[in-house]
Design a protein around this motif. Structure first.
Motif, PDB file in Angstrom:
ATOM      1  N   PRO A 294      42.443  40.249  32.563  1.00 39.44           N
ATOM      2  CA  PRO A 294      41.951  39.062  34.273  1.00 39.44           C
ATOM      3  C   PRO A 294      40.753  39.677  34.881  1.00 39.44           C
ATOM      4  O   PRO A 294      41.026  41.207  35.150  1.00 39.44           O
ATOM      5  CB  PRO A 294      43.299  38.664  34.434  1.00 39.44           C
ATOM      6  CG  PRO A 294      43.866  39.103  33.678  1.00 39.44           C
ATOM      7  CD  PRO A 294      43.891  40.449  32.695  1.00 39.44           C
ATOM      8  N   ASN A 295      39.870  38.693  35.534  1.00 38.66           N
ATOM      9  CA  ASN A 295      39.281  39.402  36.460  1.00 38.66           C
ATOM     10  C   ASN A 295      40.018  39.608  38.021  1.00 38.66           C
ATOM     11  O   ASN A 295      39.760  38.623  39.116  1.00 38.66           O
ATOM     12  CB  ASN A 295      38.267  38.190  36.506  1.00 38.66           C
ATOM     13  CG  ASN A 295      37.032  38.881  37.677  1.00 38.66           C
ATOM     14  OD1 ASN A 295      37.159  39.810  38.079  1.00 38.66           O
ATOM     15  ND2 ASN A 295      35.978  38.367  38.109  1.00 38.66           N
ATOM     16  N   THR A 323      38.036  48.990  29.163  1.00 36.95           N
ATOM     17  CA  THR A 323      39.882  48.648  29.068  1.00 36.95           C
ATOM     18  C   THR A 323      40.326  49.351  29.074  1.00 36.95           C
ATOM     19  O   THR A 323      41.705  49.539  29.248  1.00 36.95           O
ATOM     20  CB  THR A 323      40.071  47.412  27.689  1.00 36.95           C
ATOM     21  OG1 THR A 323      39.458  48.218  26.641  1.00 36.95           O
ATOM     22  CG2 THR A 323      38.648  46.331  28.358  1.00 36.95           C
ATOM     23  N   TYR A 324      40.403  50.564  27.831  1.00 42.23           N
ATOM     24  CA  TYR A 324      41.648  51.461  27.811  1.00 42.23           C
ATOM     25  C   TYR A 324      41.889  52.587  28.966  1.00 42.23           C
ATOM     26  O   TYR A 324      42.808  52.683  29.468  1.00 42.23           O
ATOM     27  CB  TYR A 324      41.140  52.672  26.750  1.00 42.23           C
ATOM     28  CG  TYR A 324      41.174  52.613  25.336  1.00 42.23           C
ATOM     29  CD1 TYR A 324      42.409  52.068  24.958  1.00 42.23           C
ATOM     30  CD2 TYR A 324      40.086  51.520  24.285  1.00 42.23           C
ATOM     31  CE1 TYR A 324      43.054  51.016  23.070  1.00 42.23           C
ATOM     32  CE2 TYR A 324      40.319  51.303  23.338  1.00 42.23           C
ATOM     33  CZ  TYR A 324      41.644  50.695  22.573  1.00 42.23           C
ATOM     34  OH  TYR A 324      42.113  50.545  21.804  1.00 42.23           O
ATOM     35  N   PHE A 390      54.809  44.392  36.556  1.00 43.10           N
ATOM     36  CA  PHE A 390      54.484  44.633  37.594  1.00 43.10           C
ATOM     37  C   PHE A 390      52.906  44.124  37.439  1.00 43.10           C
ATOM     38  O   PHE A 390      52.464  43.752  36.289  1.00 43.10           O
ATOM     39  CB  PHE A 390      54.383  45.412  38.913  1.00 43.10           C
ATOM     40  CG  PHE A 390      53.574  46.710  37.578  1.00 43.10           C
ATOM     41  CD1 PHE A 390      52.484  47.140  37.929  1.00 43.10           C
ATOM     42  CD2 PHE A 390      54.272  47.465  36.787  1.00 43.10           C
ATOM     43  CE1 PHE A 390      51.893  48.112  37.646  1.00 43.10           C
ATOM     44  CE2 PHE A 390      53.616  48.106  36.375  1.00 43.10           C
ATOM     45  CZ  PHE A 390      51.807  47.901  35.879  1.00 43.10           C
ATOM     46  N   THR A 391      52.458  43.383  38.635  1.00 47.27           N
ATOM     47  CA  THR A 391      50.902  43.694  38.274  1.00 47.27           C
ATOM     48  C   THR A 391      50.198  44.761  38.931  1.00 47.27           C
ATOM     49  O   THR A 391      49.951  44.728  39.812  1.00 47.27           O
ATOM     50  CB  THR A 391      50.416  41.776  38.947  1.00 47.27           C
ATOM     51  OG1 THR A 391      51.582  40.682  38.542  1.00 47.27           O
ATOM     52  CG2 THR A 391      49.109  41.937  38.433  1.00 47.27           C
ATOM     53  N   GLY A 392      49.208  45.133  37.346  1.00 44.24           N
ATOM     54  CA  GLY A 392      48.321  45.498  37.487  1.00 44.24           C
ATOM     55  C   GLY A 392      47.141  45.657  37.683  1.00 44.24           C
ATOM     56  O   GLY A 392      46.685  44.683  37.022  1.00 44.24           O
ATOM     57  N   VAL A 393      46.412  46.640  36.721  1.00 44.53           N
ATOM     58  CA  VAL A 393      44.330  46.268  37.332  1.00 44.53           C
ATOM     59  C   VAL A 393      44.234  45.354  35.821  1.00 44.53           C
ATOM     60  O   VAL A 393      43.021  44.987  35.157  1.00 44.53           O
ATOM     61  CB  VAL A 393      44.115  47.403  37.298  1.00 44.53           C
ATOM     62  CG1 VAL A 393      43.228  47.695  38.348  1.00 44.53           C
ATOM     63  CG2 VAL A 393      44.258  48.333  36.620  1.00 44.53           C
ATOM     64  N   THR A 394      45.358  44.959  34.900  1.00 43.47           N
ATOM     65  CA  THR A 394      45.565  44.463  33.474  1.00 43.47           C
ATOM     66  C   THR A 394      45.798  43.273  33.522  1.00 43.47           C
ATOM     67  O   THR A 394      46.130  42.566  32.477  1.00 43.47           O
ATOM     68  CB  THR A 394      45.908  45.652  32.255  1.00 43.47           C
ATOM     69  OG1 THR A 394      47.233  45.852  32.652  1.00 43.47           O
ATOM     70  CG2 THR A 394      44.773  46.765  32.255  1.00 43.47           C
ATOM     71  N   GLY A 395      46.185  43.233  34.319  1.00 50.57           N
ATOM     72  CA  GLY A 395      47.489  42.089  34.179  1.00 50.57           C
ATOM     73  C   GLY A 395      48.805  42.769  34.902  1.00 50.57           C
ATOM     74  O   GLY A 395      49.215  43.334  35.121  1.00 50.57           O
ATOM     75  N   GLU A 438      44.288  33.006  30.734  1.00 49.26           N
ATOM     76  CA  GLU A 438      44.906  32.926  32.179  1.00 49.26           C
ATOM     77  C   GLU A 438      44.735  31.550  32.625  1.00 49.26           C
ATOM     78  O   GLU A 438      45.998  30.892  33.304  1.00 49.26           O
ATOM     79  CB  GLU A 438      44.279  33.172  33.863  1.00 49.26           C
ATOM     80  CG  GLU A 438      44.285  34.701  33.079  1.00 49.26           C
ATOM     81  CD  GLU A 438      43.063  35.336  32.507  1.00 49.26           C
ATOM     82  OE1 GLU A 438      42.202  35.060  32.753  1.00 49.26           O
ATOM     83  OE2 GLU A 438      43.579  36.521  31.925  1.00 49.26           O
ATOM     84  N   THR A 439      43.800  30.131  32.224  1.00 49.95           N
ATOM     85  CA  THR A 439      43.811  29.015  32.659  1.00 49.95           C
ATOM     86  C   THR A 439      44.969  28.512  31.015  1.00 49.95           C
ATOM     87  O   THR A 439      45.616  27.650  31.425  1.00 49.95           O
ATOM     88  CB  THR A 439      42.482  28.279  32.301  1.00 49.95           C
ATOM     89  OG1 THR A 439      41.284  29.221  32.801  1.00 49.95           O
ATOM     90  CG2 THR A 439      42.013  26.755  32.473  1.00 49.95           C
TER      91      THR A 439
END
Length: 928
Positions: A294-295, A323-324, A390-395, A438-439
């Motif tokens: 997610p952005n 992404t990796y 938790f919510t990270g940079v990858t979601g 996400e939508t």
């Protein structure tokens, strides 16, 4: 030899051979408070697309963790990175070196191959392996409990590819893969996902690790000869780019091809600043996948800070984040949060000796097995890792019960020009969509076919039309098409005895369908049969199965046992089994006029004639002179009036409204009965009658009479296996003349009682043989089609062509060319003229009966009212005059019957007079 064993991962023994090179570590002291430093190892290839990005991302994450006072409560996280150099041997050495330093977890390894090797070591020493790039689906199995994939498993990437293939309605694909654990297991997962959608991998081509250009060329040359043009490439960067280079050289990146590449390509393109023009030209039209992230604000912050992180690591080249790298960054945070929970739950860092690895007393060798120590809190830390959320940079980073990250999703990317564009998304939640996952998570899941969407694609060769996905690849040779060499019904298909040319209705349809294909097909017909009798169609189909011929064209019935071994095209003729019997014109007897109606119908009709006559007489008797007079005259009037209505010749007029209403309804009933009688009698006197008692397949099953069938047809097996008819009753017939002769002889003179055959043959037979007809209806439903080997795309394209022939009328024109109209006048499907039964007219009689009943009820109600008033008037008059007639009971039943019988003078305008004198009842009338 040892290195070879390590490379093949055949035994754990190869792992510990190298222990002799390392000194024995001491065990750390147990502590009741969190340590000041926690050591983490990291294994990946520094000089690789993923490794270069991961190194910067891990360093940045470690720095962020140590600067965050909310995590680890002052404990410093130290990550030591080791370069595996993309080599299994080096990976083992580096892993063993980490065990010397009592690391509590290892980030990596990068490669699925190395992960399979050192996973056994991690299981034994209870050290979790957190891999941000090893995507092999089998690493989540019960065999590797200490391996945690912190990235998306290829299980979901292959599900996305399978949905993509199903979306474009391709039926089979070619899989090119790196022949190691990573490649084999990934393609195995793809095969399973395709099978779930009734699709398949037609060809698998493994690339040996380290293959050169000549090896790749040999592999692709073989694949260029197969039918499928949908290629899935699952490899590493080096092998993958070499495949594209060779494919471009061989013309396999041209129009008609489809290339679907796993996420190694998108990871490479994301990590480089400027792609080489030669590379981009080479991969135009390719579809590749990328793990969706997610952005979010956290992601944007890391991206904006990325250049500083690269500069701090003194990278020699400009590296972009892929992404990796994002997953590597979140992996550090994952282990940090797990350690924080571990220490909160009073976990401590301690190691102990493994009794399984103690050195035997009599062992004087150089292996120091006692150097291996077990992390005592490994299982507890592993549980904490799996429970982190938790919510990270990858979601959202959270695991399900199967140790997979929840909500897996991928971007679907199309390579165009000097860059690429996202044409859609795939998520395990809702499948393919042009809306971000996400939508979709805020809506109910919907994986229906109509909900699957993607934006348009530019395919290899610049084509915007979705490729067919396969091509006719027979290396330029002609297709061998088998055709039955028929003896009877040669209009359908046969070989000319003089010219050897194959022709017929079925052949014309095949040629017309081939001409509609978007590609040329070269073929030659191969007659099947000896030319003396009709061949076995099951034998013809079997030749397709054994690859003796490439297809079979003709009047081939599509039946169950054949569909199990070959693929049929769309039926071009509807067919089904029917029963054929002889018929003859029967002379009508002297009582034929009684046959239109059954006995019950005659009786009920006569009763209603009398009933209507009586009802009309009752309604008209008081007011109509035609229905009055002596009893004998009235009886004759009722009978005459009743039956004269049959011919609409009744002379008696009806005056009352009720009488007219009943008569109108009855005349309508008479009209229907008269018309039906006339039509039925005409049919009985003119229609030819069936000369046997067989009226369908049920009658044949109940008798023991012989039954004829066509030589080579499936009818014989159907009658025996499906209907249970004895094979001894069946008689094979090969020609039209044999049909006619067997039916004329009959079952008692060496012939047959009936013939069971397919509808098209029988229709052609009765069009010229006027003494035979079809009885009953078709008791099977099938059709004729062309047979091809299983999974033949030619069968699919020919089906489409046959549908086009049907829609544009060519199919009917071909039919009219070969089959002229019948020379017999309406001889098909003639049935016996059935007698008309009462049930066919019960509704009419019911309406008429109700009308009569209602009219009588209304009539008598009116009479009762009139009678009551008249009686009151008479009593009043008698009372005033003192007449002796008061002794007469005017309100008795006898008085009412007298009132009914008397004529109502008021109808003619004459005032009604009081009736005097004695009354007498005589027969049907009541006279003064």
């Amino acid at each position: 030899m040892i290195g070879k064993l390590v490379h093949r991962h055949k035994s754990l023994l190869s792992l510990v051979i190298f222990l002799s090179f390392f000194p024995t570590p001491g065990l750390s002291a147990n502590s009741t408070s969190p340590p000041k430093v926690v050591n983490i190892g990291a294994l990946f290839t520094f000089n690789s697309t993923i490794g270069r990005v991961a190194k910067v991302a891990i360093s940045g994450a470690v720095n962020d963790v140590n600067n965050d006072t909310t995590v680890l409560n002052g404990t410093k996280l130290v990550v030591e990175m080791q370069d595996t150099k993309c080599n299994g041997f080096d990976g083992i050495i580096q892993a063993l070196q980490f065990m010397e330093k009592d690391v509590v977890a290892i980030l990596g390894p990068q490669s699925s191959v190395i992960a399979h090797v050192i996973a056994h070591l991690a299981n034994e020493l209870k050290v979790p392996l957190l891999s941000f790039s090893a995507t092999d689906p089998t690493l989540t199995s019960l065999e590797y409990p200490f391996v945690i994939q912190t990235t998306q498993s290829d299980l979901f990437q292959m599900a996305a590819i399978a949905d993509l293939i199903d979306y474009y309605q391709w039926k089979q694909v070619v899989a090119i893969y790196l022949d190691d654990d990573f490649g084999r297991n990934g393609i195995a997962a793809l095969g399973d996902k395709l099978a779930d959608r009734r699709l398949k991998i037609s060809n698998r081509a493994g690339i040996r690790p380290g293959s050169d250009r000549s090896d790749i060329t040999d592999l692709l040359v073989k694949l260029a000869l197969v039918e499928s043009r949908v290629i899935v490439l699952h490899a590493d960067l080096g092998s993958g780019l070499l495949v594209f280079s060779v494919a471009n050289y061989l013309g396999m990146m041209s129009e008609g091809y489809v290339w679907i590449v796993t996420d190694w390509l998108s990871a490479y393109l994301d990590s480089i600043l400027h792609a080489d023009e030669g590379l981009m030209d080479m991969i135009q039209g390719v579809i590749t996948l990328r793990q969706h992230t997610p952005n979010s604000q956290k992601k944007r912050a890391l991206v904006s800070n990325w250049a500083k992180l690269v500069e701090r690591e003194n990278a020699t080249e400009n590296i972009r984040l892929n992404t990796y790298g994002l997953y590597a960054y979140d992996t550090v945070w994952l282990i940090a949060r797990a350690l924080d929970a571990y220490f909160t739950n009073d976990g401590n860092i301690s190691f102990s000796a493994d009794p399984k690895l103690q050195k035997p007393k009599n062992d004087n060798g150089s292996l120091h097995l006692e150097a291996m120590s077990v992390f005592d809190g490994g299982k507890m830390l592993l549980d904490n890792i799996q429970n982190v959320s938790f919510t990270g940079v990858t979601g959202l980073v959270q695991y399900n019960d199967e140790r997979h990250l929840i909500k897996p999703a991928y971007d679907i990317i199309n390579i165009i020009g000097t860059g690429f564009r996202v044409i859609g998304f795939w998520s395990n939640y809702s499948g393919l969509s042009v809306v971000s996952p996400e939508t979709l998570y805020t809506r109910p899941p919907n994986k229906t076919w109509s909900n699957q969407q993607l934006n348009p694609v530019i395919w290899p060769g610049g084509d915007t039309k979705v490729p067919r996905g396969w091509t006719f690849a027979y290396n330029g040779r002609e297709l061998r098409i088998g055709v039955p060499n028929r003896v009877s019904y040669r209009e359908f298909v046969t070989e000319s005895r003089t010219t050897g040319i194959v022709s017929g209705f079925c052949i014309d349809i095949f040629v017309a369908a081939v001409n509609l294909l978007p590609y040329p097909v070269s073929y030659s017909f191969v007659p099947f049969g000896n030319g003396k009798e009709n061949p076995s169609y099951s034998g013809l189909v079997q030749k397709v199965v054994s690859n003796e011929i490439d297809g079979a064209v003709g009047d081939i019935s599509i039946v169950t046992n054949r569909t199990k071994v070959v693929d049929f095209t769309q039926p071009f003729v509807g067919s089904g089994l029917v029963v054929l019997v002889p018929m003859k014109r029967q002379k009508s007897d002297s009582w034929a006029f009684l046959q239109p109606f059954t006995l019950s119908m005659w009786g009920i009709t006569g009763v209603f004639f009398l009933l209507v006559g009586v009802v009309v007489w009752i309604l008209e008797h008081r007011i109509n002179e035609d229905f009055r007079g002596p009893p004998k005259r009235q009886l004759i009037t009722v009978l005459w009036f009743s039956f004269s209505t049959l011919f609409f010749s009744h002379k008696e007029n009806t005056i009352s409204i009720l009488g007219r209403a009943v008569l109108i309804i009855w005349l309508f009933v008479v009209l229907i009965i008269q018309s039906s009688y006339t039509a039925s009698l005409t049919s009985i006197l003119t229609v030819q009658q069936i000369s046997t008692t067989i009226h369908g397949i049920e009658d044949l099953q109940r008798t023991d009479d012989p039954i004829g069938f066509q030589v080579g047809s499936f009818t014989e097996n159907y009658l025996v296996e499906e209907l249970g008819i004895s094979r001894s009753r069946l008689k094979a017939l090969g020609t039209v003349e044999a049909y006619a002769e067997a039916l004329e002889l009959g079952p008692h003179h060496g012939g047959v009682a009936a013939i069971v055959d397919e509808r098209p043959y029988v229709d052609l037979f009765v069009s010229t043989q006027c003494n035979f007809t079809i009885v009953g209806s078709e008791f099977t439903k099938s059709g004729w089609g062309f047979a091809f080997p299983r999974d033949s795309e030619l069968a699919v394209d020919l089906s489409t062509a046959i549908l086009k022939l049907s829609e544009n009328g060519d199919l009917q024109r071909i039919h009219n060319k070969w089959f002229t109209r019948s020379t017999c006048s309406t001889q098909t499907d003639l049935l016996e003229a059935n007698q008309l039964e009462f049930s066919s007219f019960s509704g009419l009689f019911l309406i008429c009966g109700l009308a009569c009943l209602l009219a009588l009820v209304v009539y008598f109600v009116i009479l009762l009212i009139q009678f009551y008033k008249q009686a009151q008037e008479d009593e009043t008059d008698a009372s005033s005059s003192g007449s002796s007639r008061l002794r007469t009971p005017r309100r008795s039943i006898r008085g009412f019957l007298s009132f009914v019988d008397n004529k109502d003078e008021s109808v003619n305008g004459t005032p009604r007079k009081s009736q005097t004198g004695n009354l007498s009842i005589n027969g049907l009338g009541i006279e003064n």
